[in-house]
Write a protein that holds these residues in place. Structure first.
Motif, PDB file in Angstrom:
ATOM      1  N   PRO A   1      19.095   0.487  37.581  1.00 38.88           N
ATOM      2  CA  PRO A   1      19.094  -0.622  36.620  1.00 38.88           C
ATOM      3  C   PRO A   1      18.817  -0.125  35.204  1.00 38.88           C
ATOM      4  O   PRO A   1      18.524   1.050  35.016  1.00 38.88           O
ATOM      5  N   ASN A   2      18.896  -1.019  34.237  1.00 41.27           N
ATOM      6  CA  ASN A   2      18.558  -0.669  32.861  1.00 41.27           C
ATOM      7  C   ASN A   2      17.144  -0.126  32.785  1.00 41.27           C
ATOM      8  O   ASN A   2      16.234  -0.685  33.398  1.00 41.27           O
ATOM      9  N   GLY A   3      16.963   0.953  32.052  1.00 39.81           N
ATOM     10  CA  GLY A   3      15.623   1.511  31.904  1.00 39.81           C
ATOM     11  C   GLY A   3      15.218   2.393  33.075  1.00 39.81           C
ATOM     12  O   GLY A   3      14.076   2.825  33.167  1.00 39.81           O
ATOM     13  N   ALA A   4      16.170   2.683  33.973  1.00 39.42           N
ATOM     14  CA  ALA A   4      15.836   3.486  35.157  1.00 39.42           C
ATOM     15  C   ALA A   4      15.626   4.962  34.816  1.00 39.42           C
ATOM     16  O   ALA A   4      15.099   5.716  35.623  1.00 39.42           O
ATOM     17  N   GLY A   5      16.076   5.358  33.602  1.00 40.22           N
ATOM     18  CA  GLY A   5      15.913   6.761  33.211  1.00 40.22           C
ATOM     19  C   GLY A   5      17.201   7.562  33.317  1.00 40.22           C
ATOM     20  O   GLY A   5      17.172   8.797  33.258  1.00 40.22           O
TER      21      GLY A   5
ATOM     22  N   THR B   1      19.887   7.638  31.154  1.00 41.08           N
ATOM     23  CA  THR B   1      20.220   8.287  29.887  1.00 41.08           C
ATOM     24  C   THR B   1      19.239   9.407  29.578  1.00 41.08           C
ATOM     25  O   THR B   1      19.636  10.488  29.119  1.00 41.08           O
ATOM     26  N   THR B   2      17.978   9.148  29.853  1.00 39.47           N
ATOM     27  CA  THR B   2      16.967  10.178  29.579  1.00 39.47           C
ATOM     28  C   THR B   2      17.234  11.428  30.412  1.00 39.47           C
ATOM     29  O   THR B   2      17.129  12.553  29.912  1.00 39.47           O
TER      30      THR B   2
ATOM     31  N   ALA C   1       9.513   7.761  31.999  1.00 37.42           N
ATOM     32  CA  ALA C   1      10.942   7.417  32.003  1.00 37.42           C
ATOM     33  C   ALA C   1      11.651   8.016  33.212  1.00 37.42           C
ATOM     34  O   ALA C   1      12.501   7.377  33.830  1.00 37.42           O
TER      35      ALA C   1
ATOM     36  N   LYS D   1      15.266   3.171  16.561  1.00 35.73           N
ATOM     37  CA  LYS D   1      15.673   2.054  17.397  1.00 35.73           C
ATOM     38  C   LYS D   1      15.181   0.791  16.764  1.00 35.73           C
ATOM     39  O   LYS D   1      14.236   0.843  15.969  1.00 35.73           O
TER      40      LYS D   1
ATOM     41  N   THR E   1      15.387  10.519  18.705  1.00 31.73           N
ATOM     42  CA  THR E   1      14.751   9.432  19.443  1.00 31.73           C
ATOM     43  C   THR E   1      13.802   8.580  18.606  1.00 31.73           C
ATOM     44  O   THR E   1      13.453   7.491  19.007  1.00 31.73           O
TER      45      THR E   1
ATOM     46  N   ASN F   1       4.751   5.841  28.889  1.00 32.37           N
ATOM     47  CA  ASN F   1       5.910   5.356  29.627  1.00 32.37           C
ATOM     48  C   ASN F   1       6.564   6.498  30.413  1.00 32.37           C
ATOM     49  O   ASN F   1       7.049   7.470  29.837  1.00 32.37           O
TER      50      ASN F   1
HETATM   51  N1  LIG Z   1      13.029   7.776  22.636  1.00 30.48           N
HETATM   52  C1  LIG Z   1      12.311   7.045  23.471  1.00 30.48           C
HETATM   53  N2  LIG Z   1      11.039   6.744  23.180  1.00 30.48           N
HETATM   54  C2  LIG Z   1      10.287   6.006  24.033  1.00 30.48           C
HETATM   55  N3  LIG Z   1      10.726   5.520  25.203  1.00 30.48           N
HETATM   56  C3  LIG Z   1      11.998   5.788  25.549  1.00 30.48           C
HETATM   57  C4  LIG Z   1      12.857   6.550  24.705  1.00 30.48           C
HETATM   58  N4  LIG Z   1      14.070   6.651  25.313  1.00 30.48           N
HETATM   59  C5  LIG Z   1      13.962   5.986  26.477  1.00 30.48           C
HETATM   60  N5  LIG Z   1      12.729   5.453  26.626  1.00 30.48           N
HETATM   61  C6  LIG Z   1      12.232   4.681  27.780  1.00 30.48           C
HETATM   62  O1  LIG Z   1      12.506   5.396  28.952  1.00 30.48           O
HETATM   63  C7  LIG Z   1      12.947   4.536  29.994  1.00 30.48           C
HETATM   64  C8  LIG Z   1      14.306   4.987  30.499  1.00 30.48           C
HETATM   65  O2  LIG Z   1      15.279   4.740  29.524  1.00 30.48           O
HETATM   66  P1  LIG Z   1      16.778   5.200  29.687  1.00 30.48           P
HETATM   67  O3  LIG Z   1      16.808   6.611  30.102  1.00 30.48           O
HETATM   68  O4  LIG Z   1      17.490   4.848  28.428  1.00 30.48           O
HETATM   69  O5  LIG Z   1      17.275   4.270  30.873  1.00 30.48           O
HETATM   70  P2  LIG Z   1      18.748   3.934  31.354  1.00 30.48           P
HETATM   71  O6  LIG Z   1      19.707   4.815  30.650  1.00 30.48           O
HETATM   72  O7  LIG Z   1      18.704   4.149  32.822  1.00 30.48           O
HETATM   73  O8  LIG Z   1      18.961   2.487  31.018  1.00 30.48           O
HETATM   74  C9  LIG Z   1      12.947   3.137  29.415  1.00 30.48           C
HETATM   75  O9  LIG Z   1      11.748   2.515  29.778  1.00 30.48           O
HETATM   76  C10 LIG Z   1      12.995   3.369  27.925  1.00 30.48           C
HETATM   77  O10 LIG Z   1      12.359   2.335  27.236  1.00 30.48           O
END
Ligand SMILES: Nc1ncnc2c1ncn2[C@@H]1O[C@H](COP(=O)(O)OP(=O)(O)O)[C@@H](O)[C@H]1O
Ligand SMILES: [Mg+2]
Lengths: 264, 306
Positions: free
Chosen positions: B35-39, B41-42, B16, A264, A261, B14
C-alpha cells in the motif's frame, strides 16, 4: 571530477535558461537600465552650465583631496560615475543567486533532481556545473556593461572622464570583484535553495550583501573613503574570505540525500 | 543481480523499510507490491544509491550499496514516480542529457533507437512540457533505458496514466521481458503485476511474502474446483467429503467448492462420484483467484498479526 559530465550540466542549464523568459528578462533589465542611466546622467551633466557645479551651487559635490585638481564639473561627473560603477558591481551579485536558486528549486519542482541524481554524476560535479552556469553569464554581463559604458563614455564625454572611468581601480574591480561577487551570490542561491522553495525568496538573501556595497559607495560619495588600489586590495581579501566561508557552507548543504528528500 | 540483507531505512522515528531480505535473479521481472507508504519508493531509492540505508546492506549488479555507489548508478536505469523531465527542453535534448551523463558511445544512434521504439521520433523537437502524460512517461522510460542498463527500476510506471496510455506503457514493458535485463517494478496495479512479473514481493515496511503469483495463490487457497449444479442436493457434500483426496467442501448458491490435491488427476473420480449420487453437473471449472484477492488476504493477515 569528470569534465564531460560538468559540461553536460552547463549546457543543460544554458539551454534551459535560454528558454526561460523570466530569467532572460532579469538578465537584460539590470544592465540595460544601469548603462542607460550612467550614460544619460553623464550626457546631461556634461551639457549643464559650469557655474551649477561651483562650490555652494546645487549640483556640486565636495571633491576629495586626491581629486582637488579637477575642475568642479568634471570632478562631479567622475564622482557620479564612480557611484554608478558600484551599482554595476551589483549585477554579478543580483543575477546568480536567482539563477542558482532557480536551477535547484526548479529541478525540485519538476522532480527532475531524482532521475538526475540516479546517474553517475557526483554532487560535486553537479554543484560545479550549476555554479559555472550561473556565474558565467553574470560576469559576462557585468563586463559587457562596463565595456559598453566605457565605449559610450569615450563617445559622449571628455577624455579625462573616460580615463577616470577605466582607471585601474575600476578595471581591476571588474576583473576580480565581479567574479567574486558572482560566486558569492551563487553559493547563497545554493544555500537558500536547500531551505526555501521559491527562487525569488532566495534572491532576497543577497540584500544582505547589497547593504555593504551601497554603504561603501556612500562613504566614497561623502569623501570618507578614497577609491584607491589599497582599498580594493582590502575589499578583495575580505571577499575571498567571505567566499570561502559561504562556499564551504554551500558544499556542506548540497548533499545528495538532503537535496533529494528535504523537500515536500 | 539484486540482493538485500536486512535492509532498513529509518527517517527519524519513522521506520520506512524494516529488515528486508530479498534476492532477485538476473533477467527476472520482479514486482514490489504494497500500500501507499509501504516503503517501496524508499527501497528503490536505496537500491539506486540515492538514499543511504540506516541498517543492513544490499548489492546491485554485484556492487555494494554505500560502497560502490558510482558503479551502481552507472549500471541501473531508474524511472521515478513522476517523469521529472525538463519541460522547456525538447524530447531529444531531454534524452541526450542523460545519454551523455552516462557517457554513451553512440548518443545519436541510441536516441534514434529509443525515440523510435517509443513512438516519439516524429515529435522529438517539441518541448516536452506540451506532451501528454503518457508521452512524458514513455520519454522517461526511454531515458531510463538509453544507456542500456542491466537493472531497470520502475516506480509505479502506469499509476498516473489513463487506461489507454497505461496499456501502451504496460505493453512496452512486456516487450522488455526476456532481453536479459533485471526489472524491478513497484506497482499498485495487481493485474499488471500478475501479467508482467515472474515473482512478486508483498511488503508493508517488512516483507510479508515473496513468490510467483501462482505459488502465492496456491499457498493461500490450495487447489480447488467449482462444480456448478442445476439444483442443490443435500447429500452431495458428504459424498465428496468421503473421497480420500478432498480437503474440504463448501456449499455455494450454485453448487460446490471443493479443494483437493490435484484437479487434473482427481476430477474424473470426483465427477464420477457426484454423478453416481445423482448430481446434475453443468460445469466443472478450476477456481481462479486474482492476485488482488491474494494481496488483500495477505494484507489482512498481516494486519491481524500486528
Ligand atoms: N524523505 C523522507 N523523509 C521522511 N519520511 C519519509 C521520506 N520519504 C519517505 N518517507 C516515509 O517513509 C515511508 C515509506 O514511504 P515510501 O517509500 O514513499 O512508500 P511507497 O513508495 O511504498 O508509497 C512513508 O511513511 C513515508 O512517509
Ligand atoms: Mg512510492
Amino acid at each position: 571530477m569528470n569534465t564531460q559530465r560538468i559540461r553536460v550540466i552547463i549546457s543543460k542549464e544554458w539551454m534551459d535558461m535560454g528558454k526561460n523568459k523570466m530569467v532572460l528578462i532579469m538578465m537584460a533589465l539590470m544592465p540595460v537600465l544601469l548603462v542607460g542611466m550612467v550614460l544619460g546622467t553623464t550626457y546631461f551633466m556634461a551639457r549643464a552650465p559650469e557655474q551649477d557645479f561651483e562650490p555652494g551651487a546645487g549640483s556640486g559635490i565636495a571633491l576629495p583631496p586626491e581629486m582637488a585638481h579637477l575642475d568642479p564639473k568634471t570632478g562631479t561627473i567622475i564622482m557620479m560615475n564612480d557611484q554608478y560603477m558600484f551599482y554595476l558591481l551589483l549585477i554579478p551579485m543580483a543575477l546568480p543567486v536567482y539563477i542558482a536558486a532557480y536551477s535547484i528549486i526548479g529541478e525540485k519542482e519538476t522532480r527532475s533532481l531524482e532521475p538526475l541524481l540516479a546517474t553517475p554524476i557526483s554532487t560535486a560535479e553537479l554543484l560545479v556545473g550549476k555554479t559555472i552556469a550561473a556565474v558565467t553569464p553574470a560576469v559576462l554581463l557585468a563586463w559587457g556593461s562596463f565595456a559598453f559604458t566605457a565605449l559610450g563614455m569615450y563617445i559622449i564625454a571628455s577624455p579625462l572622464i573616460f580615463e577616470y572611468l577605466v582607471r585601474p581601480v575600476w578595471t581591476l574591480s571588474m576583473a576580480i570583484q565581479a567574479p567574486l561577487f558572482a560566486l558569492l551570490s551563487t553559493s547563497c542561491g545554493v544555500i537558500a535553495s536547500s531551505r526555501m522553495n521559491d527562487p525569488r525568496a532566495a534572491q532576497q538573501v543577497t540584500a544582505l550583501f547589497v547593504v555593504p556595497v551601497v554603504g561603501l559607495s556612500m562613504l566614497v560619495l561623502m569623501g570618507r573613503l578614497y577609491l584607491s588600489l589599497q582599498l580594493l586590495l582590502w575589499a578583495t581579501l575580505l571577499m575571498v574570505l567571505v567566499n570561502v566561508g559561504v562556499l564551504w557552507l554551500a558544499v556542506k548543504l548540497f548533499q545528495r540525500e538532503t537535496i533529494l528528500t528535504r523537500w515536500k | 543481480m539484486i540482493r538485500t540483507e536486512n535492509l532498513t531505512k529509518r527517517f527519524g522515528d519513522n521506520l520506512a523499510v524494516d529488515d528486508l531480505t530479498l534476492e532477485v535473479a538476473q533477467g527476472e521481472v520482479f514486482g514490489f507490491l504494497g500500500p501507499n507508504g509501504a516503503g517501496k519508493t524508499t527501497t528503490m531509492r536505496m537500491l539506486s544509491a540515492l538514499v543511504a540505508p540506516t541498517g543492513g546492506t544490499a548489492w546491485v549488479n554485484g556492487y555494494q550499496v554505500g560502497v560502490q555507489n558510482a558503479e551502481i548508478r552507472a549500471s541501473i536505469g531508474l524511472l521515478t514516480e513522476s517523469p521529472g523531465l525538463y519541460p522547456r527542453l525538447n524530447a531529444e535534448q531531454n534524452l541526450s542529457i542523460y545519454a551523455r551523463l552516462h557517457d554513451v558511445d553512440d548518443v545519436a544512434g541510441q536516441l534514434r533507437t529509443y525515440l523510435t521504439l517509443l513512438g516519439l521520433w516524429e515529435r522529438r523537437h517539441e518541448p516536452v512540457g506540451g506532451f501528454s502524460k503518457g508521452m512524458q512517461q514513455k520519454l522517461a522510460i526511454a531515458r531510463a533505458l538509453v544507456h542500456e542498463p542491466t537493472v531497470l527500476f520502475l516506480d509505479e510506471p502506469t499509476s498516473a496514466l489513463d487506461p489507454e496510455a497505461a496499456r501502451v506503457v504496460r505493453d512496452f514493458i512486456e516487450t522488455l521481458k526476456g532481453e536479459g535485463r533485471t526489472i524491478f517494478i513497484c506497482t499498485h496495479n495487481l493485474n499488471e503485476a500478475d501479467r508482467l512479473c515472474d515473482r512478486v514481493a508483498v511488503i508493508k515496511q517488512r516483507l510479508i511474502r515473496v513468490d510467483t503469483p501462482a505459488a502465492l495463490r496456491q499457498g493461500l487457497y490450495g487447489q480447488s474446483v467449482r462444480v456448478r449444479l442445476r439444483e442443490p442436493l443435500s447429500a452431495l457434500p458428504a459424498v465428496v467429503e468421503a473421497l480420500p483426496f478432498v480437503h474440504g467442501v463448501s456449499e455455494m448458491p450454485d453448487g460446490l467448492r471443493v479443494s483437493l490435491d490435484d484437479p487434473e488427476a482427481d476430477n474424473p473420480t470426483l465427477i464420477g462420484a457426484l454423478v453416481e449420487a445423482g448430481a446434475a453437473i453443468q460445469f466443472v471449472e478450476r477456481e481462479s483467484y486474482s492476485l488482488e484477492q491474494v494481496y488483500f488476504d495477505l494484507m489482512r493477515e498481516s494486519e491481524e498479526a500486528a
